[in-house]
Structures are given as structure tokens and as C-alpha cells.
Design a protein around this motif. Sequence first.
Motif, PDB file in Angstrom:
ATOM      1  N   VAL A  34      38.796  33.131  47.425  1.00 23.57           N
ATOM      2  CA  VAL A  34      39.983  32.446  46.914  1.00 23.57           C
ATOM      3  C   VAL A  34      40.896  32.015  48.058  1.00 23.57           C
ATOM      4  N   ALA A  35      41.210  32.968  48.948  1.00 22.53           N
ATOM      5  CA  ALA A  35      42.128  32.672  50.050  1.00 22.53           C
ATOM      6  C   ALA A  35      41.306  32.139  51.214  1.00 22.53           C
ATOM      7  N   LEU A  36      41.714  30.977  51.737  1.00 22.46           N
ATOM      8  CA  LEU A  36      40.827  30.297  52.669  1.00 22.46           C
ATOM      9  C   LEU A  36      41.099  30.605  54.135  1.00 22.46           C
ATOM     10  N   GLY A  37      42.189  31.285  54.418  1.00 20.52           N
ATOM     11  CA  GLY A  37      42.449  31.650  55.816  1.00 20.52           C
ATOM     12  C   GLY A  37      43.285  30.607  56.536  1.00 20.52           C
ATOM     13  N   TYR A  38      43.969  31.069  57.586  1.00 19.59           N
ATOM     14  CA  TYR A  38      44.828  30.186  58.380  1.00 19.59           C
ATOM     15  C   TYR A  38      44.010  29.254  59.273  1.00 19.59           C
ATOM     16  N   SER A  39      44.544  28.063  59.523  1.00 24.83           N
ATOM     17  CA  SER A  39      44.034  27.214  60.607  1.00 24.83           C
ATOM     18  C   SER A  39      44.687  27.699  61.901  1.00 24.83           C
ATOM     19  N   GLU A  40      44.236  27.195  63.049  1.00 24.93           N
ATOM     20  CA  GLU A  40      44.868  27.569  64.331  1.00 24.93           C
ATOM     21  C   GLU A  40      46.362  27.281  64.269  1.00 24.93           C
ATOM     22  N   ALA A  41      46.707  26.099  63.740  1.00 28.63           N
ATOM     23  CA  ALA A  41      48.118  25.704  63.711  1.00 28.63           C
ATOM     24  C   ALA A  41      48.916  26.655  62.819  1.00 28.63           C
ATOM     25  N   VAL A 100      42.130  42.917  52.668  1.00 32.77           N
ATOM     26  CA  VAL A 100      42.289  43.822  51.514  1.00 32.77           C
ATOM     27  C   VAL A 100      43.388  44.873  51.628  1.00 32.77           C
ATOM     28  N   CYS A 101      44.004  45.059  52.794  1.00 33.67           N
ATOM     29  CA  CYS A 101      45.071  46.066  52.876  1.00 33.67           C
ATOM     30  C   CYS A 101      46.220  45.686  51.941  1.00 33.67           C
ATOM     31  N   PRO A 102      46.852  46.678  51.330  1.00 33.83           N
ATOM     32  CA  PRO A 102      48.076  46.382  50.568  1.00 33.83           C
ATOM     33  C   PRO A 102      49.235  46.205  51.552  1.00 33.83           C
ATOM     34  N   LYS A 302      28.534  39.526  28.505  1.00 34.37           N
ATOM     35  CA  LYS A 302      29.563  38.493  28.437  1.00 34.37           C
ATOM     36  C   LYS A 302      30.246  38.496  27.072  1.00 34.37           C
ATOM     37  N   ALA A 303      31.508  38.108  27.052  1.00 36.22           N
ATOM     38  CA  ALA A 303      32.235  38.040  25.793  1.00 36.22           C
ATOM     39  C   ALA A 303      33.377  37.046  25.929  1.00 36.22           C
ATOM     40  N   ASP A 304      33.875  36.560  24.792  1.00 30.80           N
ATOM     41  CA  ASP A 304      34.989  35.616  24.813  1.00 30.80           C
ATOM     42  C   ASP A 304      36.310  36.316  25.098  1.00 30.80           C
ATOM     43  N   GLU A 305      36.495  37.481  24.455  1.00 30.98           N
ATOM     44  CA  GLU A 305      37.762  38.191  24.627  1.00 30.98           C
ATOM     45  C   GLU A 305      37.516  39.529  25.318  1.00 30.98           C
ATOM     46  N   VAL A 306      38.193  39.698  26.437  1.00 29.39           N
ATOM     47  CA  VAL A 306      37.938  40.871  27.275  1.00 29.39           C
ATOM     48  C   VAL A 306      39.241  41.630  27.504  1.00 29.39           C
ATOM     49  N   CYS A 307      39.169  42.951  27.413  1.00 27.78           N
ATOM     50  CA  CYS A 307      40.312  43.791  27.784  1.00 27.78           C
ATOM     51  C   CYS A 307      39.923  44.660  28.959  1.00 27.78           C
ATOM     52  N   VAL A 308      40.772  44.700  29.976  1.00 25.30           N
ATOM     53  CA  VAL A 308      40.540  45.583  31.114  1.00 25.30           C
ATOM     54  C   VAL A 308      41.648  46.618  31.104  1.00 25.30           C
ATOM     55  N   ILE A 309      41.273  47.886  31.148  1.00 23.44           N
ATOM     56  CA  ILE A 309      42.274  48.940  31.036  1.00 23.44           C
ATOM     57  C   ILE A 309      42.575  49.521  32.413  1.00 23.44           C
ATOM     58  N   GLY A 310      43.829  49.423  32.847  1.00 20.22           N
ATOM     59  CA  GLY A 310      44.222  49.926  34.153  1.00 20.22           C
ATOM     60  C   GLY A 310      45.093  48.902  34.856  1.00 20.22           C
ATOM     61  N   GLY A 311      45.708  49.296  35.970  1.00 18.59           N
ATOM     62  CA  GLY A 311      46.635  48.388  36.647  1.00 18.59           C
ATOM     63  C   GLY A 311      46.458  48.336  38.153  1.00 18.59           C
ATOM     64  N   GLY A 312      45.304  48.823  38.634  1.00 23.02           N
ATOM     65  CA  GLY A 312      45.086  48.837  40.080  1.00 23.02           C
ATOM     66  C   GLY A 312      44.203  47.688  40.537  1.00 23.02           C
ATOM     67  N   ASN A 313      43.782  47.759  41.802  1.00 22.61           N
ATOM     68  CA  ASN A 313      42.913  46.723  42.356  1.00 22.61           C
ATOM     69  C   ASN A 313      41.619  46.593  41.564  1.00 22.61           C
ATOM     70  N   GLU A 347      46.853  40.166  44.688  1.00 18.05           N
ATOM     71  CA  GLU A 347      45.792  40.143  43.665  1.00 18.05           C
ATOM     72  C   GLU A 347      46.403  39.950  42.282  1.00 18.05           C
ATOM     73  N   LEU A 348      47.520  40.646  42.045  1.00 17.50           N
ATOM     74  CA  LEU A 348      48.202  40.506  40.767  1.00 17.50           C
ATOM     75  C   LEU A 348      48.671  39.061  40.592  1.00 17.50           C
ATOM     76  N   GLU A 349      49.263  38.510  41.638  1.00 19.16           N
ATOM     77  CA  GLU A 349      49.733  37.114  41.566  1.00 19.16           C
ATOM     78  C   GLU A 349      48.566  36.163  41.318  1.00 19.16           C
ATOM     79  N   HIS A 350      47.481  36.365  42.066  1.00 16.42           N
ATOM     80  CA  HIS A 350      46.311  35.496  41.874  1.00 16.42           C
ATOM     81  C   HIS A 350      45.758  35.624  40.457  1.00 16.42           C
ATOM     82  N   ALA A 351      45.743  36.849  39.940  1.00 13.91           N
ATOM     83  CA  ALA A 351      45.206  37.060  38.594  1.00 13.91           C
ATOM     84  C   ALA A 351      46.055  36.301  37.571  1.00 13.91           C
ATOM     85  N   ILE A 352      47.363  36.380  37.711  1.00 15.41           N
ATOM     86  CA  ILE A 352      48.245  35.707  36.750  1.00 15.41           C
ATOM     87  C   ILE A 352      48.077  34.188  36.863  1.00 15.41           C
ATOM     88  N   GLU A 353      48.010  33.687  38.106  1.00 12.86           N
ATOM     89  CA  GLU A 353      47.786  32.242  38.304  1.00 12.86           C
ATOM     90  C   GLU A 353      46.511  31.780  37.608  1.00 12.86           C
TER      91      GLU A 353
END
Lengths: 488, 283
Positions: A34-41, A100-102, A302-313, A347-353
Motif C-alpha cells: 500500500v505504502a510506496l516509500g519515499y523518493s530521494e527528494a 511495521v514499528c508502531p 470467502k463471504a460477503d459480510e465479514v466480522c473481525v473481532i479485536g482491535g490490534g494489528n 494501519e487503522l487509518e488505511h483500514a478506514i480509508e
Amino acid sequence: MSATPEKKAPKKSTPRTNMPVQPPFARIQNYLEVALGYSEADAQAEASRCIQCKKPSCRQGCPVEIDIKGFIGQLQKGDVPGAYKVLRAYNSLPSVCGRVCPQETQCEGMCILGKNPEKTGGAVAIGRLERFVADTFAARLAGGDAACLQITGEAACRMTHDELKVACIGAGPSSLTVAGYLASLGIKVTVYEALHEVGGVLVYGIPEFRLPKEIVRREVDAMRELGVEFKTNWVGGKAITVQELFDDGCKAVFIGVGAGLPQFMHVPGENNIGVFSANEYLTRVNLGRAYDFPNYDTPIFKADEVCVIGGGNVAMDAARTALRLGAKKVSIVYRRTKAEMPARLEELEHAIEEGVNLELLCAPLALNADENRRLASMTVQNMKLGEPDASGRRRPEPIEGDTREIPCQLAIIAVGTKPNPILLEATRGLALNKRGYIEANPETGETSIHNVFAGGDIVTGAATVISAMGAGRRAAKEIAKRLLGAEA
Amino acid sequence: MNYRILEKKVLIPGQTTLLVIDAPHVAKKAKPGNFVILRTSEKGERIPLTIADCDPDAGTVTIVFLVVGKSTAELNTFEEGQALHDFCGPLGRPTHIEKQGTVICVGGGTGVAAMHHIAKGHAAMGNHVVAIVGARNKDLLLFCNELGNFCPEVLIATDDGSQGHHGFVTEVLKQRLEEDKDVSEVVAIGPVPMMEAVSKVTKPFGVKTTVSLNAIMVDGIGMCGACRCTVGGETKFACVDGPEFDGHKVDFGELRLRLSQFRSQEQESMQLFQHKCHCGEGK
Ligand SMILES: Cc1cc2nc3c(=O)[nH]c(=O)nc-3n(C[C@H](O)[C@H](O)[C@H](O)COP(=O)(O)OP(=O)(O)OC[C@H]3O[C@@H](n4cnc5c(N)ncnc54)[C@H](O)[C@@H]3O)c2cc1C
Ligand SMILES: Cc1cc2nc3c(=O)[nH]c(=O)nc-3n(C[C@H](O)[C@H](O)[C@H](O)COP(=O)(O)OP(=O)(O)OC[C@H]3O[C@@H](n4cnc5c(N)ncnc54)[C@H](O)[C@@H]3O)c2cc1C
Ligand code: SF4
Ligand code: SF4
Ligand code: FES
């Protein structure tokens, strides 16, 4: 350019340099990073924001106390190899940690510029710079003596002494750190891994879109060149015991088997079809490459509606994976609020986006199935926040009689892990703590058995990549001291 | 690459095959009841197979498998001299074997292969082992001769009556339990319905009944929970708590349903594989 940092607080606020990312609508159609990394500039712009503090507070935020000011200083001079050398003296996998560091609770959380973001534009993006240095350096390496350069930042490593043998059990970041460090000193290391691929959580847990497997492979290949032997499909405690390793001539053994046993919630319906542990779900997709089924053989539910339980990485990774596998609606079910979620902020921000829905302040009561025992919905208990608990977070309390139902055909449980007892039970004399983790000396990593060391999640419980590597490095230093004496 | 196939024996053409694999470190540690997890190729799925026999001196492990889907069909294309991509073991808790008198070992279909190793273990311990082997017809019977080498009695049942008792293994078992009150344990390995039926038959006799659960597995070392089964009302992981459990306590209905979890993808995978084979793609 003068190197003496006079009181040169930036005149106007220069905001943090953004990291280019794949746009959300595109990235949920693929499994690429997802994150593409910095250019030199970008990197130059961001590095120049660091004011090279006399007493850099950032460093205290890093669990391995990287000389952050030092590596950014090199970068400001445009010296990428110099910056890499500084990083590598503390951190064996900077390309991984940069990703991956927080950071917001570690190094960046302590950066002076973060204290007053309106005026300063926010903390220096230390993690992104770390990633830039590691990736750029690796891209410039080519053949020849590259392996040693990559592992140590030095031009040459010592020749291997074949009689100085050390074994590592488990091939996660803690063991990889031990192996790389000792191999660069000429010690012969063999790593025994239960699964068919090397890297631990970095390959079976954290998805490709966050940490490409290629990066882990690059590091492992360099270690192989330095003479580290990887034996995959070897389960410590089953195929080989610690005692047998010593009998075979090993001078020390490092245990880095992680804390991989999934916890369930013990609510009715947990064995229904469509209910998975996050470990199974992510292992199928990442280790088994099920995102590329049927080109790869491992299937995924696979399923149309998915629930994930938890709030970590782990929960974020599972939710974002489910989206990429075509789910129409993915919800994260968490018993506190967004503010208490332990996941990395990015990760939370990316997930919401990406469109992940948050079902906050509720906890599963039952996983309800249809007549074929296939999951159909989840009943949750609505909660409110009460007084802070021991961890300082406000404790969720059930609102009596207030429940609701969330339709879902796939539920992924990401509520934590426990230590795996296979090796521990097979190792006589290994002292464990009350929670079942290995007791190890915090300075040396040595366990209750002489010359047996341990580190990473199997000592601390589920933690972070960088803390596992820090533990590996401390143990490796002690092992080197014992084996090489003054030479080390 | 190691894990070379030293010997291949087609037991029932297109259906059941025996492979002897070069895997000294597994052979050294393998006990009756243990299993391995293997992968045929870099893109393969991890599949569990019981260790049907092992020879620590020769460093070999024997597996016997039934072709049911893509991975086993692909495994069946391997020839002597070729190597498996991955071969991990021994896994699971070994069978609890103690000197106890008469033990009846019941095997159905390919399960006879796994049962063979356990029966051998009981015989080596000095138990009187009665083997009961079943199949649809006499051409599908497996391991009867090998079992004869150490079991004083080998009883046979075929669905069509072409050899031995005309009917099911459970009928032979029931008769035997009625005649012989000294049976200390019944071990049953085979298809889920057969293990369930055996457990029903032994229940009224109050005889200890051990079954080996073939739940879907991924890692085989307790890290994913794919293999969870309900035994005595509690969730167990078949790969580390088992695979053998008390047959009177197992929720077989749940096991059967969980085994069907990936049915549609398995079919897709198999069709693709068959299609490729028929086109003569590859070598
Ligand atoms: C999905 C997920 C996402 C995460 N995201 C982040 C993140 O963004 N940032 C972060 O810092 N941390 C993250 N973590 C946590 C981090 O990955 C771990 O803290 C870290 O990997 C621990 O390293 P380790 O070396 O102790 O063990 P692990 O990485 O767990 O590796 C242990 C290895 O040992 C092997 N093993 C186990 N038992 C045996 C045995 N008996 N014999 C041989 N081998 C054995 C395992 O197969 C595994 O390969 C995440 C964890 C998960 C699960
Ligand atoms: C401990 C244990 C020991 C086993 N021993 C033997 C043996 O000795 N001989 C033998 O022929 N078979 C054995 N099995 C069953 C064997 O693992 C499956 O037949 C095989 O995995 C099917 O793979 P496939 O790709 O050919 O078929 P698929 O088309 O993938 O599946 C066919 C059916 O096999 C089962 N299955 C699929 N994937 C798995 C998996 N990863 N783990 C377990 N079951 C799965 C499912 O019920 C599925 O519906 C054992 C299973 C377990 C758990
Ligand atoms: S290792 Fe992690 S915490 Fe330390 S400086 Fe790098 S990104 Fe920050
Ligand atoms: S605290 Fe921030 S500004 Fe100061 S040296 Fe560290 S990164 Fe640079
Ligand atoms: S197969 Fe993963 S826990 Fe048993």
C-alpha cells in the motif's frame, strides 16, 4: 553547511513529508504494498526537518535505542551507506521496522517536533526514513561481498569457524537477529523452523500489502551467503530436542518460537463453519498464498459480510485481507473505542480509508448459524466505558440487556495468542512464568538452563518486531562473548 | 532436495498408493499414531498423512494415501526418485500403548494403513491384537498380509461378501465383543462414519474406544485452530491434543461438517488439475 545545530528551530512549520500510497479504490483490488516509500527528494525533504537535537529524545522512544539523530544526519549529507551503517549497528531488519514499528508510540512519539505539531508540522517521519535508507541501500547492493555489507554495514565478515556451532529454534525476527549477528562473527548457525518458510510472523502473519515477502527473503538470502543454514519443516521438541542439539556439538541454543497459539472467546458457536482464528485466516492467505488461489492450492473461505473481532494489528490485517478477497462489507468488532485500539495508527487509518466499518463498544455473545451450521450472524453485547483499569485504558462494561445482531457469514477472531507448549514441554528444566512464557534474564536472555537463551514473543508475550530483535541482539552478544571471549 | 521417494507401490490403481520416503530425522522419531504434513510443490497445500510405517535404520517413512482431491492426485503422479517439496514430522501425540491384554484394531479403507502402524505397536508391547479390516470388495482390501505378520487374528468384512464376512466391520466387531469379555481397547481408524459407527457399537460394552480424527489442518503444530474438534464438550486441537481421542466423546457430526468447509474450492482446484492433465500440459 555547518554541522553545529544552533538554535535553529524551523522558522515556519514544514509539515511531514507525505508517503505516496496506492489509492484505496485501487489497492483493495490487489495484494501489493500500500505504502510506496519515499523518493530521494521526499527523503531529503523529510531528513532536513530533523533539527539534530543536542539531547535527542527520539532515541529513548526506540526499544533498541537506535542513533536516530546519527542516521538522519548522514542522510542530510546524502550519505545513504553511512546512514545504513548506523542503522545496522542497532537493528538487523531496518527495512522491516521502517514499515511495521508502531512509530507513533515509539521513536516518533518522543520526537521533539511532535510536541507542538501546529508550529512544527509534526514529528520527523523516522520510520519512513529508516525504510528509505534500507531499501535504497539494498537496491544499490550487487553481488560480491554484498551479503556482509547488508548484514553488518561492514565490508567484510569473519570466516566461519565450523566448530563454533549455535542453533536457533524458530525463524522469526528474534532468531534471525541472532543468526545474522553471530554469522557475521564467523559462528556457524543453524536455524530450525517448523513451517516450510523462514521469517515467522513476517511471512505467515503480516500480509504482503504491508510487508512484501521479498524483503524478508532478501535478508534471509544474505544470511545464507554468510553460512547460516536454515532447516525448514523441523519442529523443535518433536524432530529435535534442545538436549540433542547440545549432544550434536552446539555450544548454545536460542529459542525464538514466538507466541503463536490462537485464543478463542469461548462463546457458543465458535466451531461453526465460517469461524476462523486470525492465525488460520492469515496463514492460509500469506504462507499458503491463498490470495492467488487456484494458482496456489491452499483454499480460503470467502463471504460477503465479514466480522473481525479485536482491535490490534492482527485484526486490521485480517480485515483488510478480507476486503481484498472480495468481501462486500467488513466490520471490526471491538469492545472499547477507536482511541483504545492497540493497532498501529497508520494501519487503522488505511483500514478506514479502504472502507472497513467499525462496530465499537460491543463484544460477541454468540456466533449464530443456519440449519447447516454455517455462520449467519453474531449477537453482540453493547458496552460502555467505565473506570480505567490496570493498563490505564478505560474498562469496557456491559450495558445490561442491551444486545444487537450483526449479520456475517465469516467471523475472524483476533483476540490474542498464547505460548505454544510443544517445545517447552519437551525441554526439561526450562523455567516458565505463571502465564506460560519462558523466564529469561533481561540482560543476557539466558534461561534457567545454562547456555540456552530465549527472546521475542515467547518471553514477553505478543509484542513487536523490534522488541523481538532487541532481545535477539542482547542474547547474540552474550553468546558471542562466551564463545569468542575477547575476540567478540 | 531431500525427501526422495525410494519406493512407490500402487495398491489400488488410481486410488490408493504407498510411498516410502527418505526422511531419516522423521524416521528416527516417529511413533505409532504420529503423522506428517507434506507439500508436493512450491505452490502446494500442506496436507497431513499418517505415518503408516517407519524404519529408523534405513531412515525411511511409509505413507499410504487415497486420491480424493488435487493434492493427493498430484502426489499420485510422483515416481520413484522424485522428491517431495516439504515433509514435516513427526507430528501429533503418539498412540498411548501399554501392556493391557486384548486390543481390537478396526480399519476401514485407507485407514487400515494408519491402523497397521498402531496395531504393530500394540503387538510389540505384547498385547493380543485382533485386526478387523473392511472394504467394499476383496480387491480393495489393504494390508491384510502385513497385519497377519503380527496379529494372531485378522478378521475381514466386505460390503459385497467377496471375502470374509458379508457386511460391515461393525458387525464383526459386535459379535467379537459379545463373545470375548476381555477386550481392553478398541482402536478404529477410517472414514468418519465408520469411526462413528464403531464408537456406537462399543458404547454399550463400556470398552475404551480410540479414534483418530482427520480434521482439516494447516500448520499441524497448534498455531491455527483449523483442526479444532469438540471432544467431551471441550474444544481440542486435533494436531496437538490428538489426533487420537476417546470415540465416545467426539462430536462426529461437527467434524463431518467442518470437513466440508472448503468443498467448492476443492472441486474447482481438482477440475483445473484434471483439465491440465488431460491436455497433456507439462511433461
Ligand atoms: C498478524 C500480525 C501482525 C503484526 N503486526 C505487527 C506490526 O505491525 N508491528 C510490529 O512491530 N509487530 C507486529 N506483530 C507482532 C510481531 O510480528 C511479533 O511480535 C514478532 O514477530 C515476534 O517475533 P519472534 O521472533 O518472537 O517470533 P515469531 O515471529 O512468532 O516467529 C516464531 C517462529 O518460530 C516457529 N516455531 C514455533 N514453534 C516452533 C518449534 N517448536 N520448532 C521450530 N519452530 C517453531 C514459528 O513457526 C515461527 O516461524 C504482528 C503480529 C501478527 C501475528
Ligand atoms: C492426522 C491426519 C492423518 C491423515 N492420514 C491420512 C492417510 O494416512 N491417508 C490418507 O489418504 N488420508 C489421510 N488424511 C486425510 C488427508 O489429509 C486428506 O485426504 C488430504 O488432505 C486431501 O487433500 P486433497 O487436496 O487431495 O483433497 P481436497 O480436495 O483438498 O480435499 C478433499 C477432502 O479432504 C479433506 N481435506 C482437505 N484438505 C485437508 C487438510 N489440509 N487437512 C486434512 N484434511 C483435508 C477435506 O475433508 C476435503 O473435503 C489424514 C488427515 C489427518 C488430519
Ligand atoms: S526501529 Fe522502530 S522504533 Fe526504532 S527508530 Fe526504527 S522505526 Fe523507530
Ligand atoms: S527528536 Fe526529532 S528532531 Fe530531534 S534528533 Fe530526534 S528525530 Fe531529529
Ligand atoms: S492444524 Fe493448526 S492448530 Fe492444528
